[in-house]
Scaffold this motif. Structure first.
Motif, PDB file in Angstrom:
ATOM      1  N   VAL A  17     -12.644  -0.292  59.783  1.00 24.76           N
ATOM      2  CA  VAL A  17     -13.393   0.500  60.773  1.00 24.76           C
ATOM      3  C   VAL A  17     -13.192   1.994  60.523  1.00 24.76           C
ATOM      4  O   VAL A  17     -14.126   2.785  60.625  1.00 24.76           O
ATOM      5  CB  VAL A  17     -12.989   0.110  62.213  1.00 24.76           C
ATOM      6  N   GLU A  18     -11.990   2.377  60.167  1.00 21.76           N
ATOM      7  CA  GLU A  18     -11.703   3.789  59.905  1.00 21.76           C
ATOM      8  C   GLU A  18     -12.460   4.299  58.685  1.00 21.76           C
ATOM      9  O   GLU A  18     -12.973   5.415  58.683  1.00 21.76           O
ATOM     10  CB  GLU A  18     -10.201   3.961  59.690  1.00 21.76           C
ATOM     11  N   ARG A  19     -12.541   3.471  57.643  1.00 21.95           N
ATOM     12  CA  ARG A  19     -13.083   3.924  56.357  1.00 21.95           C
ATOM     13  C   ARG A  19     -14.558   3.629  56.128  1.00 21.95           C
ATOM     14  O   ARG A  19     -15.119   4.111  55.141  1.00 21.95           O
ATOM     15  CB  ARG A  19     -12.284   3.306  55.219  1.00 21.95           C
ATOM     16  N   VAL A  20     -15.182   2.834  56.979  1.00 14.09           N
ATOM     17  CA  VAL A  20     -16.582   2.458  56.732  1.00 14.09           C
ATOM     18  C   VAL A  20     -17.465   3.710  56.726  1.00 14.09           C
ATOM     19  O   VAL A  20     -17.306   4.611  57.545  1.00 14.09           O
ATOM     20  CB  VAL A  20     -17.077   1.412  57.761  1.00 14.09           C
ATOM     21  N   LYS A  21     -18.349   3.760  55.753  1.00 14.91           N
ATOM     22  CA  LYS A  21     -19.225   4.918  55.574  1.00 14.91           C
ATOM     23  C   LYS A  21     -20.498   4.745  56.404  1.00 14.91           C
ATOM     24  O   LYS A  21     -21.025   3.640  56.518  1.00 14.91           O
ATOM     25  CB  LYS A  21     -19.623   5.066  54.102  1.00 14.91           C
ATOM     26  N   PRO A  22     -21.021   5.824  56.957  1.00 15.03           N
ATOM     27  CA  PRO A  22     -22.286   5.730  57.695  1.00 15.03           C
ATOM     28  C   PRO A  22     -23.453   5.481  56.735  1.00 15.03           C
ATOM     29  O   PRO A  22     -23.403   5.899  55.576  1.00 15.03           O
ATOM     30  CB  PRO A  22     -22.412   7.090  58.381  1.00 15.03           C
ATOM     31  N   PRO A  23     -24.501   4.816  57.210  1.00 15.84           N
ATOM     32  CA  PRO A  23     -25.672   4.596  56.355  1.00 15.84           C
ATOM     33  C   PRO A  23     -26.424   5.909  56.143  1.00 15.84           C
ATOM     34  O   PRO A  23     -26.222   6.884  56.873  1.00 15.84           O
ATOM     35  CB  PRO A  23     -26.515   3.600  57.164  1.00 15.84           C
ATOM     36  N   ASP A  24     -27.300   5.934  55.154  1.00 16.75           N
ATOM     37  CA  ASP A  24     -28.086   7.135  54.871  1.00 16.75           C
ATOM     38  C   ASP A  24     -28.989   7.503  56.044  1.00 16.75           C
ATOM     39  O   ASP A  24     -29.172   8.662  56.355  1.00 16.75           O
ATOM     40  CB  ASP A  24     -28.923   6.949  53.607  1.00 16.75           C
ATOM     41  N   ARG A  25     -29.567   6.499  56.685  1.00 22.75           N
ATOM     42  CA  ARG A  25     -30.364   6.745  57.888  1.00 22.75           C
ATOM     43  C   ARG A  25     -30.317   5.527  58.785  1.00 22.75           C
ATOM     44  O   ARG A  25     -29.986   4.429  58.355  1.00 22.75           O
ATOM     45  CB  ARG A  25     -31.808   7.121  57.583  1.00 22.75           C
ATOM     46  N   GLY A  26     -30.586   5.748  60.050  1.00 22.48           N
ATOM     47  CA  GLY A  26     -30.576   4.643  61.003  1.00 22.48           C
ATOM     48  C   GLY A  26     -29.167   4.229  61.390  1.00 22.48           C
ATOM     49  O   GLY A  26     -28.283   5.067  61.548  1.00 22.48           O
ATOM     50  N   ARG A  27     -28.992   2.925  61.500  1.00 16.32           N
ATOM     51  CA  ARG A  27     -27.681   2.384  61.856  1.00 16.32           C
ATOM     52  C   ARG A  27     -27.524   1.013  61.217  1.00 16.32           C
ATOM     53  O   ARG A  27     -28.497   0.364  60.838  1.00 16.32           O
ATOM     54  CB  ARG A  27     -27.529   2.297  63.367  1.00 16.32           C
ATOM     55  N   VAL A  28     -26.277   0.579  61.127  1.00 13.33           N
ATOM     56  CA  VAL A  28     -25.976  -0.746  60.584  1.00 13.33           C
ATOM     57  C   VAL A  28     -24.926  -1.383  61.484  1.00 13.33           C
ATOM     58  O   VAL A  28     -24.075  -0.693  62.053  1.00 13.33           O
ATOM     59  CB  VAL A  28     -25.506  -0.658  59.105  1.00 13.33           C
ATOM     60  N   GLU A  29     -25.015  -2.704  61.638  1.00 10.93           N
ATOM     61  CA  GLU A  29     -24.039  -3.439  62.443  1.00 10.93           C
ATOM     62  C   GLU A  29     -23.277  -4.390  61.531  1.00 10.93           C
ATOM     63  O   GLU A  29     -23.883  -5.142  60.773  1.00 10.93           O
ATOM     64  CB  GLU A  29     -24.724  -4.222  63.562  1.00 10.93           C
ATOM     65  N   TYR A  30     -21.964  -4.341  61.634  1.00 12.57           N
ATOM     66  CA  TYR A  30     -21.080  -5.240  60.902  1.00 12.57           C
ATOM     67  C   TYR A  30     -20.523  -6.228  61.911  1.00 12.57           C
ATOM     68  O   TYR A  30     -19.837  -5.834  62.856  1.00 12.57           O
ATOM     69  CB  TYR A  30     -19.931  -4.467  60.245  1.00 12.57           C
ATOM     70  N   PHE A  31     -20.813  -7.518  61.712  1.00  8.07           N
ATOM     71  CA  PHE A  31     -20.308  -8.539  62.629  1.00  8.07           C
ATOM     72  C   PHE A  31     -18.926  -8.990  62.174  1.00  8.07           C
ATOM     73  O   PHE A  31     -18.649  -9.089  60.984  1.00  8.07           O
ATOM     74  CB  PHE A  31     -21.279  -9.712  62.702  1.00  8.07           C
ATOM     75  N   ASP A  32     -18.071  -9.262  63.149  1.00  9.52           N
ATOM     76  CA  ASP A  32     -16.697  -9.649  62.878  1.00  9.52           C
ATOM     77  C   ASP A  32     -16.639 -11.095  62.395  1.00  9.52           C
ATOM     78  O   ASP A  32     -17.204 -11.986  63.030  1.00  9.52           O
ATOM     79  CB  ASP A  32     -15.853  -9.490  64.149  1.00  9.52           C
ATOM     80  N   ALA A  33     -15.947 -11.323  61.285  1.00  5.27           N
ATOM     81  CA  ALA A  33     -15.817 -12.660  60.723  1.00  5.27           C
ATOM     82  C   ALA A  33     -14.913 -13.549  61.578  1.00  5.27           C
ATOM     83  O   ALA A  33     -15.043 -14.771  61.553  1.00  5.27           O
ATOM     84  CB  ALA A  33     -15.274 -12.581  59.304  1.00  5.27           C
ATOM     85  N   SER A  34     -14.018 -12.953  62.370  1.00  6.99           N
ATOM     86  CA  SER A  34     -13.064 -13.753  63.130  1.00  6.99           C
ATOM     87  C   SER A  34     -13.429 -13.909  64.603  1.00  6.99           C
ATOM     88  O   SER A  34     -12.775 -14.674  65.310  1.00  6.99           O
ATOM     89  CB  SER A  34     -11.658 -13.166  63.002  1.00  6.99           C
ATOM     90  N   PHE A  35     -14.461 -13.211  65.077  1.00  6.24           N
ATOM     91  CA  PHE A  35     -14.874 -13.319  66.485  1.00  6.24           C
ATOM     92  C   PHE A  35     -16.402 -13.289  66.540  1.00  6.24           C
ATOM     93  O   PHE A  35     -17.003 -12.216  66.518  1.00  6.24           O
ATOM     94  CB  PHE A  35     -14.294 -12.170  67.316  1.00  6.24           C
ATOM     95  N   PRO A  36     -17.033 -14.461  66.602  1.00  9.91           N
ATOM     96  CA  PRO A  36     -18.497 -14.507  66.595  1.00  9.91           C
ATOM     97  C   PRO A  36     -19.107 -13.693  67.739  1.00  9.91           C
ATOM     98  O   PRO A  36     -18.673 -13.781  68.880  1.00  9.91           O
ATOM     99  CB  PRO A  36     -18.810 -15.995  66.776  1.00  9.91           C
ATOM    100  N   GLY A  37     -20.082 -12.872  67.392  1.00 10.19           N
ATOM    101  CA  GLY A  37     -20.778 -12.068  68.386  1.00 10.19           C
ATOM    102  C   GLY A  37     -20.283 -10.642  68.490  1.00 10.19           C
ATOM    103  O   GLY A  37     -21.004  -9.767  68.965  1.00 10.19           O
ATOM    104  N   LEU A  38     -19.061 -10.377  68.043  1.00  9.54           N
ATOM    105  CA  LEU A  38     -18.519  -9.021  68.103  1.00  9.54           C
ATOM    106  C   LEU A  38     -19.053  -8.224  66.909  1.00  9.54           C
ATOM    107  O   LEU A  38     -19.046  -8.707  65.779  1.00  9.54           O
ATOM    108  CB  LEU A  38     -16.992  -9.033  68.061  1.00  9.54           C
ATOM    109  N   ALA A  39     -19.528  -7.002  67.175  1.00 14.28           N
ATOM    110  CA  ALA A  39     -20.116  -6.191  66.110  1.00 14.28           C
ATOM    111  C   ALA A  39     -19.642  -4.753  66.208  1.00 14.28           C
ATOM    112  O   ALA A  39     -19.359  -4.245  67.296  1.00 14.28           O
ATOM    113  CB  ALA A  39     -21.636  -6.232  66.193  1.00 14.28           C
ATOM    114  N   LEU A  40     -19.566  -4.122  65.056  1.00 13.09           N
ATOM    115  CA  LEU A  40     -19.301  -2.688  64.952  1.00 13.09           C
ATOM    116  C   LEU A  40     -20.609  -2.039  64.534  1.00 13.09           C
ATOM    117  O   LEU A  40     -21.165  -2.376  63.488  1.00 13.09           O
ATOM    118  CB  LEU A  40     -18.219  -2.398  63.904  1.00 13.09           C
ATOM    119  N   ARG A  41     -21.116  -1.127  65.349  1.00  9.47           N
ATOM    120  CA  ARG A  41     -22.347  -0.399  65.024  1.00  9.47           C
ATOM    121  C   ARG A  41     -21.955   0.969  64.486  1.00  9.47           C
ATOM    122  O   ARG A  41     -21.197   1.697  65.123  1.00  9.47           O
ATOM    123  CB  ARG A  41     -23.217  -0.258  66.256  1.00  9.47           C
TER     124      ARG A  41
END
Length: 86
Positions: free
Chosen positions: A11-35
């Protein structure tokens, strides 16, 4: 949508996308996402279904909310939904 193990380091190191947004879903908790937005904003959300409708609950922003706390908040939110509170 990509699925990753949402660790503090990821979470600390993830790079922002060039435009818009991206969601990363958690592999260990279904439904939890980092936007992650193109401006560098990071927030956690929970995606779940209630009465057949897809719902999204924003848990909070990083770094105020860390991944472990986001999982615990998501778990509590799902329990409230099971009890009929949406």
């Amino acid at each position: 949508m990509p699925t990753k193990k949402l660790t503090d380091l990821f979470v600390e190191r993830v790079k922002p996308p060039d435009r818009g947004r991206v969601e990363y879903f958690d592999a260990s908790f279904p439904g939890l996402a980092l936007r992650v937005t193109n401006k560098g904003g990071k927030s956690f959300s929970l995606h779940y279904r209630n009465h057949g409708r897809l719902r999204r609950l924003t848990i909070g922003s990083y770094p105020a909310i860390k991944p472990a706390r986001a999982r615990s908040e998501a778990s509590a939110a799902l329990e409230r939904v099971r009890q009929g509170v949406d």
